[in-house]
Every structure is written in C-alpha cells, then in structure tokens.
Design a protein around this motif. Sequence first.
Motif, PDB file in Angstrom:
ATOM      1  N   ASP A 340       3.182   5.913  -4.961  1.00  0.00           N
ATOM      2  CA  ASP A 340       2.055   5.126  -4.444  1.00  0.00           C
ATOM      3  C   ASP A 340       1.657   5.657  -3.071  1.00  0.00           C
ATOM      4  O   ASP A 340       2.501   6.118  -2.291  1.00  0.00           O
ATOM      5  N   GLU A 344      -3.672   0.673   3.189  1.00  0.00           N
ATOM      6  CA  GLU A 344      -4.014  -0.433   4.090  1.00  0.00           C
ATOM      7  C   GLU A 344      -2.821  -1.355   4.272  1.00  0.00           C
ATOM      8  O   GLU A 344      -2.039  -1.572   3.329  1.00  0.00           O
ATOM      9  N   ASN A 346      -2.433  -5.237   5.882  1.00  0.00           N
ATOM     10  CA  ASN A 346      -3.151  -6.396   6.435  1.00  0.00           C
ATOM     11  C   ASN A 346      -4.613  -6.070   6.742  1.00  0.00           C
ATOM     12  O   ASN A 346      -5.169  -6.491   7.763  1.00  0.00           O
ATOM     13  N   GLY A 347      -5.233  -5.297   5.859  1.00  0.00           N
ATOM     14  CA  GLY A 347      -6.645  -4.965   6.005  1.00  0.00           C
ATOM     15  C   GLY A 347      -6.952  -3.840   6.958  1.00  0.00           C
ATOM     16  O   GLY A 347      -8.108  -3.432   7.090  1.00  0.00           O
ATOM     17  N   SER A 370      -0.144  -8.084   3.483  1.00  0.00           N
ATOM     18  CA  SER A 370      -0.883  -7.573   2.328  1.00  0.00           C
ATOM     19  C   SER A 370      -0.880  -6.056   2.390  1.00  0.00           C
ATOM     20  O   SER A 370      -1.149  -5.465   3.434  1.00  0.00           O
ATOM     21  N   LEU A 371      -0.547  -5.470   1.255  1.00  0.00           N
ATOM     22  CA  LEU A 371      -0.425  -4.014   1.170  1.00  0.00           C
ATOM     23  C   LEU A 371      -1.373  -3.514   0.093  1.00  0.00           C
ATOM     24  O   LEU A 371      -1.373  -4.036  -1.038  1.00  0.00           O
ATOM     25  N   LYS A 372      -2.206  -2.545   0.436  1.00  0.00           N
ATOM     26  CA  LYS A 372      -3.087  -1.943  -0.557  1.00  0.00           C
ATOM     27  C   LYS A 372      -2.649  -0.495  -0.779  1.00  0.00           C
ATOM     28  O   LYS A 372      -2.460   0.256   0.174  1.00  0.00           O
ATOM     29  N   GLU A 379      -6.825   1.397  -7.036  1.00  0.00           N
ATOM     30  CA  GLU A 379      -6.298   0.511  -6.000  1.00  0.00           C
ATOM     31  C   GLU A 379      -5.484  -0.628  -6.588  1.00  0.00           C
ATOM     32  O   GLU A 379      -5.859  -1.207  -7.603  1.00  0.00           O
ATOM     33  N   LYS A 380      -4.378  -0.915  -5.935  1.00  0.00           N
ATOM     34  CA  LYS A 380      -3.564  -2.074  -6.272  1.00  0.00           C
ATOM     35  C   LYS A 380      -3.184  -2.791  -4.985  1.00  0.00           C
ATOM     36  O   LYS A 380      -2.973  -2.157  -3.963  1.00  0.00           O
ATOM     37  N   SER A 381      -3.089  -4.118  -5.039  1.00  0.00           N
ATOM     38  CA  SER A 381      -2.730  -4.907  -3.857  1.00  0.00           C
ATOM     39  C   SER A 381      -1.443  -5.677  -4.103  1.00  0.00           C
ATOM     40  O   SER A 381      -1.188  -6.150  -5.218  1.00  0.00           O
ATOM     41  N   THR A 383       1.532  -8.468  -2.088  1.00  0.00           N
ATOM     42  CA  THR A 383       1.967  -9.290  -0.961  1.00  0.00           C
ATOM     43  C   THR A 383       3.457  -9.038  -0.768  1.00  0.00           C
ATOM     44  O   THR A 383       4.254  -9.278  -1.689  1.00  0.00           O
TER      45      THR A 383
END
Length: 503
Positions: A340, A344, A346-347, A370-372, A379-381, A383
């Motif tokens: 992976d 990002e 936390n934005g 939050s991890l992107k 894209e995957k997000s 917590t």
Amino acid sequence: MKITLKKNLVIAALVAVGAIGWVAASGRFDRSENKRPTVSVTVNDSPLERQSKMSASFSPVVKKVAPSVVNVFTTKTVRNPMPEITPFFDDPFFRRFFGSPFGDDGERRQPRTFKERSLGSGVIVTKDGYILTNNHVVDGADEIKVARDKDKKQFTAKVVGRDPRTDIAVLKIDAKDLPSITFADSDRIEVGDVVLALGNPFGIGQTVTMGIVSATGRGGMGIEDYEDFIQTDAAINPGNSGGALVDAEGRLIGLNTAILSRSGGSQGVGFAIPANLSRSVMDQLIEKGKIERGFLGVRIKDLTPELARQFNVPDTTSGALVTQLEDRSAAAEAGVHSGDVIIELNGTPVKDRRNLQLMVGRLAPGDKVSLKVLRDGKEKSFTVTLKEMPEQRLASANNEPGNNESDALNGVTVGDIDSAARSQFNIPDRVKGALITDVDADSASYEAGLRPGDVIQEIDHKRVTNAAEAVEVSKHVKTKQVLVRFWSRGGSDYVVVDEGKSK
C-alpha cells in the motif's frame, strides 16, 4: 561532512572553563509526589509584519531577548582507554621515556578517568526556571551549571527530562521572576524572514548573529530521528547548541542545534529545531515525565518514480510505500497491507517517508487517525487507532545528573520483540522479555556482558515480558548491584550488573 555542535565542544569548553573558573554542583529533580507540574509559557502567534521597512538596528530586540538566553556548563566522567600494546614497549629505552602499560606487578594498568567539561546554551521559557536546551548538551553529564550572561549569576540545574530522538532536554533551576522568552508559531515562518541567533560560541560570552531563514522542513541529515529543521545562514558555532533563534520581533522560532561544515565552524548552513516541536516535547516531559509517540507499526520507504510506476501511482501523487507491517500493529489491525502507498494522514497529503514519520510522531497513543492509501491504483481509507512506540530507554525518565546510583541498567535501550527481531536474532517463540536494542559501550551493563540482541527475562528476580515492564521494574531497583537473567544465543544466563563500577 555533517557536524553536530557537540563534536567540537570539548576543546572550546576546556578553554572557556579555564577562563571563568566555575565550580559545578550536582542537582536532583524531586519526583516524590505522583502529581507532576504543569508549565505555562508566553506565546505570541500573530503573523510577522513583513511589509515594514527593515530596521536600522536590532538593538531593542536583542535587549529584550538576551536576558532569556543562558550559558550551560557541564562536566562528566570520561574513561580514557589504554592504547593497544605495541612492540615498542619491549624496548627498555622506549619504556624509560614513555613508561609501560603494565604496573610493577606485571598487571595491565587500568584505564584512567578524567573530567570532561563542555559548554552550550539554553533558553529560559518560564519565570520559575524551566529552561530548554539540546539533549546533546547535557547527555551523560554528572553536573550541570547554568549562568546568566549579564550578572554571571550561576545556578545548579536539574534535568527534568530528555528526548534523544528530537535532541531536546528540559532543565530546571531554583529561581523566580526570571526573564522568560516569548514563543512564536514556528509553522508561520517563511524563507527570507530575518532571524537572530543568540548563544555562547566557543565560551567567549553571549553573542548575537543575524541572518535569514534559508529553508524550512530540512531533514534527512542523519542528526536526529525526527528532523524538521529550520535552516539559517546566521552564524552558529560550537557553544551555540541550545541557544535561541528568534524572529525580528524577538520571538523564539527555534533552538540552534547543528551545522553543516567542512571546517568545524560556521559556513552559513545552520539548523534549528522549530519552537513548536520544542514546546510540544517540553510539555510532555514536564507533565508526563516521558514522551509518548503514536506508532503505526509499518516499515516504509520513499516512493521513487520507478516504484510509483510499479504500484500504479500517478506521477503527481506523493506518498510512502509500506514494505512491511509489524505483527499486531495498529496499521495491520486496521487492514493496511504491504505494498500500500500511504498518501494522506488525517486529510493531510504525505510527502515522503520522513514526512509521515513526523506526522505520526506528533500524535499520541490511542489517537484515532484517518489513513488514505493507494492499493493497486485504487484509493482505500482506514481508521487506525495508534499504539505506543515500543522502544524505550531503561531509567531514562529519571536520567539526571548525580542520579546514577539509583538507576538500574543505565545505558541499556530495550524494545518489544517483534517478528523481525525474532528472525534477525533467532529468538524462539517461547522466549519472552525485553529485547536489548542498544548498550552504551562504557556502561556497567556492557561490562557485565549484555549486548544488542539479548533478551532480558528477569530484573532483580522479577520477571519481565516486554519493554514497558523492564522499564518499570528498573525504576524500583534500590541497590547498585542488580541480578539480570537474560536469553542470548540459544540459552539463558545470569549476570550481575554493578552500577557502582560505572565508568
């Protein structure tokens, strides 16, 4: 060649000490009560007025700031090793003039010890005597003195806490109504801003130099674990370590820390730790007695163009590539995979590996982030609930001058045993304990035979199963001699570590 300021401090310190003839006394920070103090500093985070004309003199600024910058003098005991035996010592003529490494009884002479005196600078940050300086200024010191430049008044300094990862230390002196400095918001500085550097270069006395902010966010220097330096061309020299870097209004924006030099002196490339980072570390050391950093539990590397193509990452996207996850780590439990690309947190976009390390290191264990990520170009997000960074230094929370007699296993760094460590050191699954990751070569633990890769299983007859337990047990050892059971190279053994013989 990269040079941290301490590397050239020894000669300068000896000259300075001989000139002013100070006498140091040891200090000890009182932790008899469970309740820890809180600290209140003065902060002015308003933007710098950049449109005004440059002043003809910064004298008013210097007069305001200078009383807050102090000289820091340290002494520590250094062991001088005997040189290797050479054939010349068999020559009676040579031994007549240079002596023999052996005593009259034929036994090899013991290495001598001597007092090493060093100097640095510090910044008064509260009226009741809290002082910021660099960890490398006070690291290993037996005695610390702080002196004000104007009236030369000296104080015994006590180490409240140290953070080697950021090279920050907090001292405390017993005084009131001191002239404390005002903090700026160091995130708001810009390249080209005028700055002043104050400190005690070469021990000659308080000195002010001027320059500009040459760059921000400098890292990858190999000086510290967490590097986010302000670069300046203001002259910084040995003795400036821990001194103030202030803006044109006299507000603290950084702690002078290191230089890049071919000569050992200033060549216009100096580095300072941002004030915001210094203040964050200071608050934790004073209020908690230690630094708690968030931990994702991933091994990462920079995303090169070649790697980006292999992992279907667009050319315009930056990030950090996950190469391995620790067992039961925060990231693994959230669903992050090797391969992976973290883009990002936390934005906030992730620039590279160092940037992600800094962002996570500023967060606390238990924080939800939050991890992107990009996985196969999509894209995957996630917590993620951060865990605590596993590596800790035994007895480091109380690592103060004059306190060696109550610290068990000084100089030993431990961490939890993960899959990578078991593979590297061939540690069986049945072996539980605290993994030794580093041992100071001049420590009693090293002399007793403890080495990196060993696993501490018992301290003072008390079983330990992880790093946190080892740290806690070591804090309560009351004797200079401590029995340690440890696993090493296939089997367990016992040694007695005698802190009374510390070098």
